[in-house]
Design a protein around this motif. Structure first.
Motif, PDB file in Angstrom:
ATOM      1  N   PHE A 169       0.834  -1.198   0.000  1.00  8.95           N
ATOM      2  CA  PHE A 169       0.000   0.000   0.000  1.00  8.95           C
ATOM      3  C   PHE A 169       0.868   1.247   0.000  1.00  8.95           C
ATOM      4  N   HIS A 170       0.398   2.243  -0.735  1.00  9.35           N
ATOM      5  CA  HIS A 170       1.030   3.549  -0.727  1.00  9.35           C
ATOM      6  C   HIS A 170      -0.046   4.603  -0.937  1.00  9.35           C
ATOM      7  N   ALA A 171      -0.133   5.554   0.008  1.00  9.56           N
ATOM      8  CA  ALA A 171      -1.112   6.651  -0.062  1.00  9.56           C
ATOM      9  C   ALA A 171      -2.534   6.119  -0.258  1.00  9.56           C
ATOM     10  N   GLY A 172      -2.857   5.076   0.490  1.00  7.90           N
ATOM     11  CA  GLY A 172      -4.221   4.567   0.484  1.00  7.90           C
ATOM     12  C   GLY A 172      -4.578   3.660  -0.675  1.00  7.90           C
ATOM     13  N   ARG A 173      -3.628   3.380  -1.530  1.00 10.58           N
ATOM     14  CA  ARG A 173      -3.916   2.523  -2.690  1.00 10.58           C
ATOM     15  C   ARG A 173      -3.002   1.304  -2.642  1.00 10.58           C
ATOM     16  N   GLY A 174      -3.618   0.124  -2.702  1.00  6.24           N
ATOM     17  CA  GLY A 174      -2.868  -1.118  -2.601  1.00  6.24           C
ATOM     18  C   GLY A 174      -2.738  -1.812  -3.945  1.00  6.24           C
ATOM     19  N   ARG A 175      -1.564  -2.406  -4.164  1.00  4.49           N
ATOM     20  CA  ARG A 175      -1.319  -3.182  -5.379  1.00  4.49           C
ATOM     21  C   ARG A 175      -0.896  -4.584  -4.969  1.00  4.49           C
ATOM     22  N   PHE A 176      -1.456  -5.572  -5.646  1.00  6.44           N
ATOM     23  CA  PHE A 176      -1.159  -6.956  -5.323  1.00  6.44           C
ATOM     24  C   PHE A 176       0.255  -7.302  -5.788  1.00  6.44           C
ATOM     25  N   ARG A 177       1.086  -7.684  -4.832  1.00  2.00           N
ATOM     26  CA  ARG A 177       2.402  -8.208  -5.163  1.00  2.00           C
ATOM     27  C   ARG A 177       2.310  -9.692  -5.458  1.00  2.00           C
ATOM     28  N   THR A 178       1.431 -10.382  -4.745  1.00  2.00           N
ATOM     29  CA  THR A 178       1.172 -11.807  -4.965  1.00  2.00           C
ATOM     30  C   THR A 178      -0.319 -12.038  -4.839  1.00  2.00           C
ATOM     31  N   LEU A 179      -0.869 -12.781  -5.777  1.00  2.00           N
ATOM     32  CA  LEU A 179      -2.267 -13.201  -5.698  1.00  2.00           C
ATOM     33  C   LEU A 179      -2.356 -14.530  -6.423  1.00  2.00           C
ATOM     34  N   ALA A 180      -2.505 -15.608  -5.656  1.00  6.58           N
ATOM     35  CA  ALA A 180      -2.453 -16.946  -6.254  1.00  6.58           C
ATOM     36  C   ALA A 180      -3.371 -17.896  -5.513  1.00  6.58           C
ATOM     37  N   LEU A 181      -3.931 -18.842  -6.267  1.00  4.83           N
ATOM     38  CA  LEU A 181      -4.774 -19.908  -5.717  1.00  4.83           C
ATOM     39  C   LEU A 181      -4.407 -21.187  -6.433  1.00  4.83           C
ATOM     40  N   ASP A 182      -4.121 -22.240  -5.682  1.00  9.99           N
ATOM     41  CA  ASP A 182      -3.718 -23.512  -6.274  1.00  9.99           C
ATOM     42  C   ASP A 182      -4.560 -24.632  -5.688  1.00  9.99           C
ATOM     43  N   THR A 183      -5.289 -25.355  -6.573  1.00  8.40           N
ATOM     44  CA  THR A 183      -6.086 -26.507  -6.155  1.00  8.40           C
ATOM     45  C   THR A 183      -5.550 -27.761  -6.838  1.00  8.40           C
ATOM     46  N   GLU A 184      -6.237 -28.876  -6.631  1.00 10.70           N
ATOM     47  CA  GLU A 184      -5.838 -30.128  -7.255  1.00 10.70           C
ATOM     48  C   GLU A 184      -5.853 -30.033  -8.776  1.00 10.70           C
ATOM     49  N   ARG A 185      -6.717 -29.156  -9.325  1.00 16.35           N
ATOM     50  CA  ARG A 185      -6.916 -29.136 -10.770  1.00 16.35           C
ATOM     51  C   ARG A 185      -6.696 -27.780 -11.419  1.00 16.35           C
ATOM     52  N   THR A 186      -6.680 -26.715 -10.615  1.00 19.43           N
ATOM     53  CA  THR A 186      -6.635 -25.379 -11.190  1.00 19.43           C
ATOM     54  C   THR A 186      -5.590 -24.530 -10.495  1.00 19.43           C
ATOM     55  N   HIS A 187      -4.940 -23.706 -11.295  1.00 16.74           N
ATOM     56  CA  HIS A 187      -4.012 -22.722 -10.758  1.00 16.74           C
ATOM     57  C   HIS A 187      -4.438 -21.337 -11.268  1.00 16.74           C
ATOM     58  N   VAL A 188      -4.636 -20.382 -10.326  1.00 15.94           N
ATOM     59  CA  VAL A 188      -5.070 -19.033 -10.683  1.00 15.94           C
ATOM     60  C   VAL A 188      -4.072 -18.033 -10.107  1.00 15.94           C
ATOM     61  N   GLU A 189      -3.622 -17.099 -10.957  1.00 12.89           N
ATOM     62  CA  GLU A 189      -2.791 -15.997 -10.497  1.00 12.89           C
ATOM     63  C   GLU A 189      -3.452 -14.693 -10.925  1.00 12.89           C
ATOM     64  N   GLY A 190      -3.151 -13.624 -10.175  1.00 11.92           N
ATOM     65  CA  GLY A 190      -3.824 -12.374 -10.485  1.00 11.92           C
ATOM     66  C   GLY A 190      -2.994 -11.157 -10.160  1.00 11.92           C
ATOM     67  N   THR A 191      -3.477 -10.055 -10.654  1.00  9.78           N
ATOM     68  CA  THR A 191      -2.922  -8.740 -10.354  1.00  9.78           C
ATOM     69  C   THR A 191      -4.089  -7.800 -10.104  1.00  9.78           C
ATOM     70  N   GLY A 192      -3.794  -6.616  -9.552  1.00  6.57           N
ATOM     71  CA  GLY A 192      -4.882  -5.668  -9.365  1.00  6.57           C
ATOM     72  C   GLY A 192      -4.567  -4.647  -8.291  1.00  6.57           C
ATOM     73  N   THR A 193      -5.589  -3.819  -8.019  1.00  6.35           N
ATOM     74  CA  THR A 193      -5.437  -2.736  -7.044  1.00  6.35           C
ATOM     75  C   THR A 193      -6.643  -2.724  -6.111  1.00  6.35           C
ATOM     76  N   LEU A 194      -6.434  -2.097  -4.951  1.00  5.96           N
ATOM     77  CA  LEU A 194      -7.492  -1.943  -3.952  1.00  5.96           C
ATOM     78  C   LEU A 194      -7.380  -0.544  -3.367  1.00  5.96           C
ATOM     79  N   ASP A 195      -8.463   0.251  -3.464  1.00  2.01           N
ATOM     80  CA  ASP A 195      -8.492   1.611  -2.938  1.00  2.01           C
ATOM     81  C   ASP A 195      -9.177   1.587  -1.572  1.00  2.01           C
ATOM     82  N   LEU A 196      -8.419   1.917  -0.511  1.00  2.81           N
ATOM     83  CA  LEU A 196      -8.974   1.838   0.840  1.00  2.81           C
ATOM     84  C   LEU A 196     -10.065   2.872   1.077  1.00  2.81           C
ATOM     85  N   HIS A 197      -9.941   4.047   0.489  1.00  3.78           N
ATOM     86  CA  HIS A 197     -10.918   5.104   0.761  1.00  3.78           C
ATOM     87  C   HIS A 197     -12.254   4.818   0.084  1.00  3.78           C
ATOM     88  N   SER A 198     -12.231   4.454  -1.174  1.00  3.44           N
ATOM     89  CA  SER A 198     -13.480   4.202  -1.903  1.00  3.44           C
ATOM     90  C   SER A 198     -13.941   2.758  -1.796  1.00  3.44           C
TER      91      SER A 198
END
Length: 632
Positions: free
Chosen positions: A535-564
């Motif tokens: 997070f910087h100045a109320g805005r967060g950026r994903f450094r890691t976003l991952a989900l791993d199951t027996e059959r599927t692997h998902v990775e992601g990127t994105g942002t999160l605004d704490l104020h809004s």
């Protein structure tokens, strides 16, 4: 010769003493039989000439106490009002008796220790510029008061007091009531009504005959109520010197439809709230305040506890212990508005900057250079059930907060939520400019299915998460904190599960989705899930976003605004195999809680090969068990 002189001298002393005693007795007899009415016409002419009003006194007398303090007895008193005041007499009294301190009269600053009014109608009025209608000998004097009244005993009397500087107009009426079988109950009734800053109020009270105003230390009983609109205050106890609140020991009960209806009486902007009830035993003595058996209830929220404040030392000291069986955050939504309103006028805020600077010698300038008195605080509270409509779960909270040298510290605190705990500390430094907030929170064993219990089975994720948060922020309000928050947040989940259908949907696998719909509620193991935010100045950026199951692997990127509270994610799945029903797309997630949209976008390259391991805290090494890479 020596003996003759001794006898002569001793005889002279005896004669002088006898003469002094005789003169004293004669003076006392003269005072006792003297008719002070001889001075009454002169007194009437003097007061009338100085005040430019009609002054009438039917009877005038003076008596003296053993300490020679005089008591002035006036009967049949009628004094006209000032020309600028209301068209009614200033005083029309059957009897007016005032006991004064002799020394105060000598120094021309009269102190009336006891004032008795019988069958009186008195009108006190004060203009905004300090002009007072009760100043008879110096009617145009707008300076500080000279006469002080310490105690008042009104009997069958009406008193009106108007202070146009604070927009106050109150009228009272007093009379005696029949004696109660209980000797401790007061027997003087006072009814009052008026307006204050445009708000009407009224009330009634039973009191002792003598009311003390200042510097007496003598308490009197009071039992009564005051009401304004839908707000009511009940009081039952004893009070001393009401203008100073020298001592109080009383039970107080305040209830109303909304805190906003108190704005006129507290001279502070209060937000709208749910109906509330405040009930407590209040004590004050020599700068020490104590509130016991306190209870506050609004909506479904209840708070109980004790509080003490000592202002007698160099630093004020506050201690409180509070507890709540149930706290619903929406019931206390007004707290955020109240804090934001107070922050607008704080030093460094825009509204404070807009105010004109204090001129030398002004009261504001004096406040600027005066060192503020410090405050130390120690507050402990426990909430057994903490709920909010935003999240359908029940939590518990235990915390201790301390204030020392301008720094608030909340440590330790323990939020029991969804079968797990969020523990840590928070500090808020009010001395720094701007004020600085630091948060350190560790999360462990929080069960996801208890956070979202109402999700259907095919959308439900099981498992527990752990992680940590390290954030710093600046400002004086929650909004300013959210806008300036910087730091990191991490979360990990191991050994969870989800339905085969949700796993297929996340993987954009049509073939497995058909299989899941035919197979029923079979679940898929989640090897791990990881999320790291910077997070910087109320805005967060994903450094890691991952989900791993027996059959599927998902990775992601994105942002999160704490104020809004807005989120913008791009999730890219790897179903692990190719086929006509396998989509090579990414999932775009946008919106805020309750208003989230899902769309498909062109696939973006993933970062396969990144490990997914359990982390209990942020920035603190912890033992990790080996985990296989999530690449296939």
């Amino acid at each position: 010769m020596i003996k003759f002189l001794e006898r002569r001298f001793t005889g002279s002393k005896v004669k002088v003493g006898v003469v002094a005693l005789c003169l004293g007795v004669a003076l006392a007899v003269l005072v006792a039989v003297f008719d002070w009415n001889w001075f009454r016409p002169a007194l009437e002419r003097h007061l009338s000439s100085r005040s430019h009003r009609s002054v009438k006194i039917d009877d005038f007398d003076i008596t003296f106490s053993r300490s020679f303090d005089p008591t002035f007895h006036l009967r049949g008193v009628k004094i006209a009002n000032a020309a600028w005041a209301d068209d009614r007499p200033f005083i029309a009294a059957g009897e007016l008796t005032a006991t004064c301190q002799l020394a105060s009269l000598i120094h021309k600053r009269p102190v009336i220790t006891h004032l008795l009014l019988v069958d009186a109608d008195v009108d006190f009025e004060r203009q905004a510029d300090g002009l007072r209608n009760w100043r008879l000998t110096r009617p145009d004097d707008r300076g500080p008061g000279i006469v002080r009244i310490l105690a008042l005993e009104p009997l069958r009397s009406r008193i009106r007091f108007v202070h146009r500087g604070i927009d106050l107009d109150v009228q009272t009426a007093t009379w005696s009531v029949p004696a109660s079988p209980q000797p401790s109950l007061p027997n003087t009734r006072i009814d009052f009504e008026g307006t204050y800053r445009g708000a009407d109020f009224r009330g009634s009270a039973l009191t002792d005959p003598v009311l003390t105003f200042r510097d007496t230390g003598q308490t009197f009983a009071v039992r009564g109520h005051a009401a304004a609109g839908r707000t009511r205050l009940d009081v039952d106890g004893r009070v001393a010197d009401i203008l100073q609140l020298g001592a109080v020991d009383a039970h107080l009960s305040l209830q109303g439809a909304s805190l906003a209806e108190l704005r006129a009486f507290v001279a502070r902007a209060l937000p709208a709230s749910l109906p509330y009830v405040v009930d407590a035993q209040f004590k004050k003595d020599a700068g020490r305040y104590a509130i016991s058996a306190a209870r506050f209830k609004t909506g479904s929220t209840d708070i109980e506890g004790t509080l003490s404040l000592d202002t007698t030392g160099e630093v004020d000291s506050l201690h409180a212990t509070l507890s709540s069986q149930l706290t619903h955050l929406e019931d206390l939504a007004w707290v955020k508005s109240f804090v934001a309103t107070r922050a607008k006028g704080a030093p460094g805020s825009k509204s404070a900057a807009a105010e004109p600077p204090a001129t030398p010698g002004s009261a504001a300038a004096a406040q600027d250079i005066r060192a503020p008195k410090g405050l130390e605080a120690d507050v402990r509270f426990q909430i057994k059930r903490l709920t909010t409509a935003a999240v359908p779960i029940t939590a518990g909270l235990e915390a201790t907060t301390k204030l020392a040298n301008g720094v608030w510290t909340v440590a330790p605190f323990d939020l029991q939520i969804a079968g797990g705990h969020a523990t840590g500390r928070a500090t808020y430094d009010t001395i720094k400019s701007p004020s600085a907030l630091q948060l350190e929170i560790d999360v462990r064993s929080v069960e996801i299915k208890r956070i979202f219990p109402d999700l259907p089975e095919q959308k439900r994720i099981s498992g527990s998460i752990g992680g940590g948060l390290r954030l710093t922020a600046h400002g004086r309000s929650i909004d300013e904190w959210l806008d300036s928050a910087s730091g990191s947040v991490s979360a990990r989940m191991l050994e969870g599960s989800m339905s085969r259908r949700l796993d297929a949907e996340l993987g954009l696998s049509g073939s497995r989705l058909i299989g899941a719909m035919l197979a029923g509620p079979e679940r898929v193991t989640i090897n791990c899930a990881a999320a790291d935010f910077d997070f910087h100045a109320g805005r967060g950026r994903f450094r890691t976003l991952a989900l791993d199951t027996e059959r599927t692997h998902v990775e992601g990127t994105g942002t999160l605004d704490l104020h809004s509270h807005e989120v913008d994610l791009l999730l890219t799945p790897d179903p692990g195999r190719s086929g006509l029903l396998e989509l090579r797309k990414s999932i775009r997630v946008r919106g805020r809680p309750g208003q989230v949209t899902y769309t498909l976008a062109d696939a973006t390259p993933g970062h396969k090969g990144r490990p997914c391991t359990e982390t209990k805290t942020v920035g603190q090494p912890t033992p990790r068990k080996p985990a296989a890479p999530i690449s296939r």
